[in-house]
Every structure is written in C-alpha cells, then in structure tokens.
Design an enzyme around this catalytic site. Sequence first.
Site, short mmCIF file in Angstrom:
data_model
loop_
_atom_site.label_atom_id
_atom_site.label_comp_id
_atom_site.label_asym_id
_atom_site.label_seq_id
_atom_site.Cartn_x
_atom_site.Cartn_y
_atom_site.Cartn_z
N LYS A 172 0.89 -1.18 0.00
CA LYS A 172 0.00 0.00 0.00
C LYS A 172 0.92 1.22 0.00
O LYS A 172 1.47 1.59 1.03
CB LYS A 172 -0.89 -0.04 1.25
CG LYS A 172 -2.22 0.62 1.15
CD LYS A 172 -2.27 2.11 1.17
CE LYS A 172 -1.47 2.83 2.18
NZ LYS A 172 -1.11 4.20 1.73
N GLU A 248 9.55 1.00 10.78
CA GLU A 248 10.61 1.99 10.50
C GLU A 248 9.96 3.35 10.63
O GLU A 248 9.23 3.78 9.73
CB GLU A 248 11.14 1.80 9.07
CG GLU A 248 11.87 0.49 8.85
CD GLU A 248 13.24 0.45 9.51
OE1 GLU A 248 13.72 1.51 9.97
OE2 GLU A 248 13.80 -0.64 9.60
N CYS A 282 14.03 10.41 6.80
CA CYS A 282 13.98 10.06 8.23
C CYS A 282 15.38 10.12 8.82
O CYS A 282 15.54 10.28 10.02
CB CYS A 282 13.41 8.66 8.39
SG CYS A 282 14.27 7.46 7.38
N GLU A 379 10.47 16.30 14.11
CA GLU A 379 11.12 16.01 12.84
C GLU A 379 10.78 17.16 11.88
O GLU A 379 9.61 17.40 11.60
CB GLU A 379 10.53 14.70 12.34
CG GLU A 379 11.37 13.99 11.37
CD GLU A 379 10.79 12.62 11.00
OE1 GLU A 379 9.60 12.35 11.27
OE2 GLU A 379 11.54 11.83 10.43
P1 NAP Z 1 2.76 8.68 7.34
O1 NAP Z 1 1.81 9.79 7.31
O2 NAP Z 1 2.94 7.93 8.61
O3 NAP Z 1 2.34 7.71 6.16
C1 NAP Z 1 3.07 6.56 5.84
C2 NAP Z 1 2.16 5.57 5.15
O4 NAP Z 1 1.13 5.16 6.04
C3 NAP Z 1 1.47 6.12 3.91
O5 NAP Z 1 1.34 5.08 2.97
C4 NAP Z 1 0.12 6.53 4.46
O6 NAP Z 1 -0.90 6.57 3.49
C5 NAP Z 1 -0.14 5.40 5.44
N1 NAP Z 1 -1.09 5.74 6.49
C6 NAP Z 1 -1.43 6.95 6.98
N2 NAP Z 1 -2.33 6.82 7.97
C7 NAP Z 1 -2.56 5.49 8.10
C8 NAP Z 1 -3.40 4.72 8.97
N3 NAP Z 1 -4.16 5.27 9.91
N4 NAP Z 1 -3.38 3.39 8.83
C9 NAP Z 1 -2.62 2.81 7.90
N5 NAP Z 1 -1.81 3.47 7.05
C10 NAP Z 1 -1.78 4.81 7.17
O7 NAP Z 1 4.24 9.14 6.93
P2 NAP Z 1 4.66 9.99 5.67
O8 NAP Z 1 4.29 11.40 5.95
O9 NAP Z 1 4.21 9.35 4.42
O10 NAP Z 1 6.25 9.80 5.73
C11 NAP Z 1 7.06 10.56 6.52
C12 NAP Z 1 7.42 9.79 7.78
O11 NAP Z 1 8.04 8.56 7.44
C13 NAP Z 1 8.45 10.52 8.61
O12 NAP Z 1 8.10 10.47 9.96
C14 NAP Z 1 9.73 9.74 8.36
O13 NAP Z 1 10.68 9.84 9.38
C15 NAP Z 1 9.21 8.37 8.21
N6 NAP Z 1 10.19 7.54 7.51
C16 NAP Z 1 10.88 6.61 8.23
C17 NAP Z 1 11.83 5.84 7.61
C18 NAP Z 1 12.60 4.80 8.39
O14 NAP Z 1 13.18 3.94 7.76
N7 NAP Z 1 12.62 4.83 9.70
C19 NAP Z 1 12.07 5.99 6.25
C20 NAP Z 1 11.35 6.95 5.54
C21 NAP Z 1 10.39 7.71 6.20
P3 NAP Z 1 -1.40 7.98 2.89
O15 NAP Z 1 -0.28 8.45 2.05
O16 NAP Z 1 -2.62 7.66 2.13
O17 NAP Z 1 -1.66 8.88 4.06
#
Ligand code: NAP
Length: 475
Positions: A172, A248, A282, A379
């Site tokens: 997804k 992650e 991240c 962040e």
């Molecule tokens: P996000 O808002 O948490 O979304 C990540 C994924 O989860 C997207 O596919 C999103 O879909 C989905 N999602 C959102 N709400 C959900 C829910 N309630 N249930 C299930 N899935 C849900 O994060 P983002 O803004 O895309 O990415 C930025 C974050 O990712 C940052 O905090 C960054 O640090 C972290 N990150 C971590 C790593 C690591 O390896 N540790 C690597 C890269 C990024 P939608 O797009 O439809 O909302």
Amino acid sequence: METELFIGGKWVPASSGKRFDVLDPATGDVIATVADGDESDAIASVDAAAAAGAAWAATAPRVRGEVLRKAWELMTERADELAKLVSLENGKALVDAKGEVAYAAEFFRWFAEEAVRIDGLVKNAPSGANRILVVHQPVGVCVLVTPWNFPAAMATRKIGPALAAGCTVVLKPASDTPLTALAMAGILAEAGVPEGVVNVLPSRSSGKVVSAMLKDPRVRKISFTGSTEVGRILLAQAAENVVNTSMELGGNAPFLVFADADLDAAIEGAMIAKMRNGGEACTAANRFYVEEPVAAEFSRRLSERMSALVVGPGTEEKTQVGPLVNEETVAKVDGLVRGALDEGASATIGGSRPSGQGFYYPPTVLTGVAPGSAILREEIFGPVAPIVTFTDEADAVRMANDTEFGLVAYLYTADLARGLRVGEALEAGMVGLNRGLVSDPAAPFGGVKQSGIGREGGHEGLLEYLESKYIAVNW
Ligand code: NAP
C-alpha cells in the site's frame, strides 16, 4: 503508464470505480489519476497473495533470487525513466531521484543474493537426549505500507526480503506517490514474479484498507515505514490478531561536530545528512550540536554552502533542491522556523516562505536556537539546519539523546577513541562516524526508542520475513 490497482497479476479498476489525483509538487497541477482501492479491493489483494503463497514458498530459493536479480537489471536499465517519475510525483531533485533509484534497485540485487542464504541450525540438547533442529520458514502474507519520501526505495527494501524469504505481499504505497509503486509492479511482473505474489493497492483511504487487511487472519505480518504517530496506531491494530510487525518510524537525528573534527569533511557530511532529498528523509540531520570554538566557522561555512544550492522544479537537471511534497509539509516547516525565530534564533540564510506557486521552502540555517525549542524536538522534514553550541562531550551526548526518537546520529571528530565512545553512548540504531550517509542495502537499517522495531537491509532484513521453527528430534 498503468494507473489501475495491481491484483493477482492483473491491472484492475477499483471496485468502487473511484480514482484520485496525483499532483506535481512543483506546480500543484494534477499529473495523473489513480484507481482508489477500498476495503473490498484490500481483501481481494489478500485473497491473491494467500492463493499464491504456498507455490511461492515452495519455489527454489535460487529461482526466487534469480527473479529478484532480473528485477534489479530491469530497474537499472530503466533508471533514468524511473528517476523522472519519482521526481515528478515526489518533487525531489532529479539528482536525488537518480540516487534513490540506484539505491532502491540494490535491494533487489542484495536480496537476490540473500535468498540462497536462508540457513538453519542443528545442535545437541544439553541433556544429550535429542537433537535441536531449527529451520526458517516464510512468515506468510505480508502487508507493506510505505511513505512518499522514498517511493521506490522504501518499497524495494520490503519487497526484496519478503520475496527472497518466500512470502507474498500487498503493498500500500503513500497516496502522494503511487505512480512509482505501480511502475515497479510492472517491472516485477516482467521479471517473472508469479501472479498474486506482489499486489499493489493505491488508496486514499489508507487507514481503512490497512485496517481491513490487519483484521484478516491470513495476514501474518505488517511492515510499515512512516511516522511514529501512524506506527503506534498500526502496532495497536496488529495486536488484535498478534500480527508480526516491523516498524521503520520517524527520526530526529543529532549531528555532533567536535572542535578537533576535519571541518571540511564535517561540512561535506552536513550537506549530505541535511540536504539529501531536500531534508525530507527520516535520516536527515535534524539538530546540529557544534563545539563552541568551531561553532561560528561551521555556521558560516554551512550557510555559504546552503545558500549556493539551486532551488527549482525537481525535474530540471540543474536543480539541487526541489519543492517539498505538499502544502501541509511546507506549512509545518514554516511553523517550526517561525517558532524558533520567535524564541530568539536568527536565520543566517532563508527563514521565510517564498510567494508563488509550488510547495517550496528555501534552504535555511538557524543559529542561537533555544534549547527545548520545538524545532529541536520535532522532525523538521525540510531544508532547515538549526545549530546549537556545546562546551563538553557529556553535554553533547545528553542533548543528542534528549529525544524520544533514536534512528540515526552523526558525529565528527579526529579522535577515534572519542568517536567510538560517543558512538556507543548515542541512543540510535545507526551512527555515522565521520560520515553523513549511513544507508546501505548490505547494512541493518533501523531505529531504537520510538524510531522503530526491527531492521531492513543486511541479513537481518531477511530474518524479519522468516519464522524460526524448532523441531526436537530423536535419532
Ligand atoms: P505517514 O503519514 O505515517 O504515512 C506513511 C504511510 O502510512 C502512507 O502510505 C500513508 O498513506 C499510510 N497511512 C497513513 N495513515 C494510516 C493509517 N491510519 N493506517 C494505515 N496506514 C496509514 O508518513 P509519511 O508522511 O508518508 O512519511 C514521513 C514519515 O516517514 C516521517 O516520519 C519519516 O521519518 C518516516 N520515515 C521513516 C523511515 C525509516 O526507515 N525509519 C524511512 C522513511 C520515512 P497515505 O499516504 O494515504 O496517508
């Protein structure tokens, strides 16, 4: 290109017939519409993954590896075209997108090689009565949820080990960047991945579709990359059926510069750690702690380098910093900078949002940032470098560890003993010692504290998709 759902090896419209828009972050214009999967499409994806499971698990590891190797070759051949797509939907500079595609493809090559290294164990029971035999078996159907900031690499970092281990998956992708994931579904099918082994489900109702899949008892694992906030929700949902989880999550990386450091190297490292992907990583350096005697020079030189960066549409060759992914992200970065300025910080460069179209924020360096300021706790996810000074090592370590996150930390020093001592004291899953880049498909990537559970990449990344089965044997 294909813009439907990819289920059971076929491109299919959403069962509701709905579609959603994908925007160009450089203009805010619609560049494509994509099928919008719902809960029934999610269950259809799990059906396909479950049906394909036994045959894929029984496929020889060498064959699974060769399919992944072919996917690496295809991604590498099409690297330029994939990089353009990543840049178009995510906004990142083409140079960053090319770097991402090469990094993403490497996960397929690495796990092609790991597929044949699924080992086991045999030993004598301490009582001498029997043997202890341990075999590793695929976990089963996996739900993979990825963010928008590395739309190619975050997907291959999960699909690679899952397929190597013999699992089947439903991916997804983030709804801001579904096109790259769909392009990769096509590449995997062309590489010989059988129908149903990889399913890709773009959706604007991410919460509902992931939740529907987690309620399905055939789903045995969720691997999530994204924010800590959403990670917490998914951990709670996974608890219902005791589903295996890899998380992650967010980071808040400190970047420590000691007075004895090679300042040229520290500036180079700072530019990579802060500005790769325009700060939307991240692993991005989020807080700079610089020892007092070199702080003024470090700030001056970092400001010079950051202000020389070319900002513009990601798809233009000369661009070094593209727009941020969406309006919400720009507003968040702007709010954090304003807060820091209100609390007494100064911007040596940047510091305010430009007018005009697109989701831009300029490279910004902040000095005199008040300890406890929100910009040091949250962040940033943008091209902003807050600088704080320190006077001794213990103080630097204390400030660096003063966060609930623990993904990565960077430190620059010419004293190797100090480097290792501080490296061990930093509460992070990864440390860059005189290096501003830690990501490597051959290394275990992941965080401690609220930055996550589990590791991706390395041999550890494969183990996340395997269960240990112990067989007590008499012979
Ligand atoms: P996000 O808002 O948490 O979304 C990540 C994924 O989860 C997207 O596919 C999103 O879909 C989905 N999602 C959102 N709400 C959900 C829910 N309630 N249930 C299930 N899935 C849900 O994060 P983002 O803004 O895309 O990415 C930025 C974050 O990712 C940052 O905090 C960054 O640090 C972290 N990150 C971590 C790593 C690591 O390896 N540790 C690597 C890269 C990024 P939608 O797009 O439809 O909302």
